[in-house]
Design a protein around this motif. Sequence first.
Motif, PDB file in Angstrom:
ATOM      1  N   GLY A 200       0.797  -1.218   0.000  1.00 56.34           N
ATOM      2  CA  GLY A 200       0.000   0.000   0.000  1.00 56.34           C
ATOM      3  C   GLY A 200       0.830   1.268   0.000  1.00 56.34           C
ATOM      4  N   GLU A 201       2.147   1.140   0.068  1.00 58.88           N
ATOM      5  CA  GLU A 201       2.999   2.327   0.144  1.00 58.88           C
ATOM      6  C   GLU A 201       3.141   3.000  -1.218  1.00 58.88           C
ATOM      7  OE1 GLU A 201       4.359   3.870   2.571  1.00 58.88           O
ATOM      8  OE2 GLU A 201       4.162   2.485   4.253  1.00 58.88           O
ATOM      9  N   GLY A 202       3.399   4.293  -1.175  1.00 59.76           N
ATOM     10  CA  GLY A 202       3.565   5.048  -2.410  1.00 59.76           C
ATOM     11  C   GLY A 202       4.702   4.531  -3.263  1.00 59.76           C
ATOM     12  N   TYR A 203       5.795   4.076  -2.615  1.00 58.29           N
ATOM     13  CA  TYR A 203       6.948   3.675  -3.429  1.00 58.29           C
ATOM     14  C   TYR A 203       6.675   2.413  -4.238  1.00 58.29           C
ATOM     15  CZ  TYR A 203       7.940   1.058   0.920  1.00 58.29           C
ATOM     16  OH  TYR A 203       7.856   0.276   2.035  1.00 58.29           O
ATOM     17  N   LEU A 205       3.649   1.772  -5.534  1.00 57.17           N
ATOM     18  CA  LEU A 205       2.876   2.315  -6.658  1.00 57.17           C
ATOM     19  C   LEU A 205       3.824   2.970  -7.668  1.00 57.17           C
ATOM     20  CD1 LEU A 205       0.027   2.709  -7.754  1.00 57.17           C
ATOM     21  CD2 LEU A 205      -0.058   4.898  -6.566  1.00 57.17           C
ATOM     22  N   THR A 206       4.840   3.688  -7.157  1.00 55.54           N
ATOM     23  CA  THR A 206       5.833   4.297  -8.046  1.00 55.54           C
ATOM     24  C   THR A 206       6.508   3.225  -8.896  1.00 55.54           C
ATOM     25  OG1 THR A 206       6.284   6.013  -6.437  1.00 55.54           O
ATOM     26  CG2 THR A 206       7.919   5.709  -8.156  1.00 55.54           C
ATOM     27  N   ARG A 208       5.439   0.272  -9.703  1.00 59.08           N
ATOM     28  CA  ARG A 208       4.518  -0.259 -10.715  1.00 59.08           C
ATOM     29  C   ARG A 208       4.321   0.762 -11.830  1.00 59.08           C
ATOM     30  NH1 ARG A 208      -0.679  -1.245  -8.007  1.00 59.08           N
ATOM     31  NH2 ARG A 208      -1.342  -2.027 -10.021  1.00 59.08           N
ATOM     32  N   SER A 209       4.248   2.048 -11.465  1.00 59.33           N
ATOM     33  CA  SER A 209       4.021   3.068 -12.495  1.00 59.33           C
ATOM     34  C   SER A 209       5.241   3.235 -13.398  1.00 59.33           C
ATOM     35  CB  SER A 209       3.653   4.406 -11.848  1.00 59.33           C
ATOM     36  OG  SER A 209       4.808   5.090 -11.408  1.00 59.33           O
ATOM     37  N   GLY A 220      12.358  -6.246  -4.974  1.00 59.33           N
ATOM     38  CA  GLY A 220      13.236  -5.087  -4.937  1.00 59.33           C
ATOM     39  C   GLY A 220      12.624  -3.871  -4.247  1.00 59.33           C
ATOM     40  N   HIS A 221      11.289  -3.808  -4.158  1.00 61.67           N
ATOM     41  CA  HIS A 221      10.667  -2.609  -3.594  1.00 61.67           C
ATOM     42  C   HIS A 221       9.814  -2.911  -2.365  1.00 61.67           C
ATOM     43  CE1 HIS A 221      11.784   0.106  -6.981  1.00 61.67           C
ATOM     44  NE2 HIS A 221      11.894  -1.046  -7.604  1.00 61.67           N
ATOM     45  N   ALA A 222       8.880  -3.880  -2.510  1.00 62.50           N
ATOM     46  CA  ALA A 222       7.979  -4.151  -1.383  1.00 62.50           C
ATOM     47  C   ALA A 222       8.719  -4.846  -0.241  1.00 62.50           C
ATOM     48  CB  ALA A 222       6.793  -5.008  -1.844  1.00 62.50           C
ATOM     49  N   PRO A 224      12.030  -4.951   0.755  1.00 57.28           N
ATOM     50  CA  PRO A 224      12.916  -4.153   1.622  1.00 57.28           C
ATOM     51  C   PRO A 224      12.129  -3.300   2.610  1.00 57.28           C
ATOM     52  CG  PRO A 224      13.665  -4.034  -0.639  1.00 57.28           C
ATOM     53  CD  PRO A 224      12.356  -4.759  -0.672  1.00 57.28           C
ATOM     54  N   GLY A 225      10.986  -2.767   2.178  1.00 58.08           N
ATOM     55  CA  GLY A 225      10.184  -1.952   3.070  1.00 58.08           C
ATOM     56  C   GLY A 225       9.609  -2.759   4.219  1.00 58.08           C
TER      57      GLY A 225
END
Lengths: 308, 350
Positions: A200-203, A205-206, A208-209, A220-222, A224-225
Amino acid sequence: MIGYIVRRLLLVALVACGVTTLLFVLARLSGDPAELLSPPEAPPEVVEATRIRLGLDAPLAVQYAKALASSFTLDFGQSFAFHQPAAQMVFQRLAPSLWIVVPSIVLSVLLSFAIGVAAALRPSRLSGRLLMAGTFLTGSVPYFWLALLLVLLFAVNLGWLPATGGEGFTSLVIPVTALTVAAVSTSARLARGQLLDSFGEGYVLTARSKGVAPWRVLLGHALPGALPPMLAWLGIEFSFLFSALLVLEPLLGYNGLGALLIRSVANQDFPLVQASVFCMAMLITLVNIGMDVIVRLVDPRLRTKAAT
Amino acid sequence: MKIRGAVKTAATLRPPAGGGAGAALAMRDVEVSLPSARGSLRILRGVTFTVGRGEVVAVAGESGSGKSTSILAALRLLPPGARVTGSIVLDGEDVLAMPRRGLRGLRAGRARLVFQDPWRALHPMKRIGAQLVESARTADPGLSAAAARELVEHTLAGVGIPDPPARMRSYPHEISGGQAQRIVIAMALVARPAVLLCDEPTTALDVTTQAQILELLRRLNRELGISIVIATHDLDVIADVADRLVVMYAGEVVEEGPTAEVLSAPRHPYTWSLLRAAPGAAEGGRLRAIEGRPPSPAEEPAGCAFAARCPSVHEICTTTRPEPRHVLPGRASACLRAEGYGPVPAGGGR
């Protein structure tokens, strides 16, 4: 960062003193080992001689100072019951215990990661819900009961595995399985929850965009968070697994640190109790500090705060 | 196919690779519903607007009007469970009919998003350089790591970041909001997109920085011909930057036209109220609250969604649902009484 590690290590010394003090007080409250080690009909002179031999005749302050010093010299004296250096005995029994704990940690991390990811990717579908229901089920099964069931099935009835310890790798299967099942449920649910938050974090979505491939968005993104709370949890899980050994090892006739501690408590074997509890406390503290350091390495935001 | 291979070496901001005939973005009768605990909610109720090539279009409205949803829908980035109908054509592609892989290619190389809050948009645990290099390389998988770094450095310099190599080593929490938003814009630009979709790109920033970011967007549009869509609730943004203005209310487009014309002579009472609610530049020209609330997505008003708050509501407005229609050349309004809308409201013009 180095300052942080040094500060945390100073905390270790504090923990060492605290553990020693607590043990010292509890041990002295628990009775007189000299009487326990002497024959039941022994005359008072014999009991007194034993007391002197064990060093228990010295003033309490001297005994306490000795105990405190032992946390730093790692010389805990001779075991009352086994007449061997306590530190050496603990050291020998540590390896069999780690053979249970470390594989359990590794397996539960891999499994809970797989389950957590699978469940987080389909949170509202039946398969995802079934996975979570499964972790609730395994989480509510006591590990010692599961271990006994496994012994009954695989050792007694089928004869595939040894019922007790000391028979090489095959004796590890039952305790490791029982502990892994117990540890997986909570950490899988944690992994799922953290990943869902991360999705659900903005990064994310970034990412994916940007047209990043789905597997890279996940790893690589979800991920690590989601990692810092999961790493912190790993330290807590390690202490849970060690405490579980106190029940599991005597139950399965396994000669590890847990079984040793239980026996030395029953014997009022002060040096051995002190050495084994000290060893466990230090391991747990160091592992947790290690996790804190790793979390800091992973998350740059915490590093900056520590520097200022 | 686009010609990509010819330009492998890094250069400063180059013109977009997309292009071709047709609009940059054409939304036609787009409906979006999101699942909720109490049934599905209609967030967009038949949204139609077009962004021409090389145009800057502002989509304005209060929060909840559906402007951000429109932008996310254009790239099919709505949360799972969202139902989208109608037709969305983005850079010549039918977005709703595209296979996943094609959609990823469209997002990677041709239509990029800029989010409201740059700190939320950047990954807090990854270096800025790594995030921008990844962006460049998803857009052009043939790009080497070194070439991507060079492209990123040039792009950062192009959007006004001092000392790009140092910034690339920083983490997002170490930089200011204005820099962070420039970096987010640069992250989109390294893909050389044909279309830039900005979701409230200046809302999280202070006033001075807002102006700089808007100027940057305007410059990118003029120099590179990038088509830009800006969702905003801030009329100041619209006035200076956008060629055309699309006003949204409760999931519908209520007015559309050239920015200057719409602002000086609105043809919908909602736009009119917005302008009147913003008394001059002294208070920043933001959309002030108009009396009442917009209907919630769960409500289905029989007539005009604005009727309950409309200063010039008529009997017919509560029973007949108005459709947007042309009221003047290049101007559309979804007010049944649009023709009756005459002169500029006192004090509301610019």
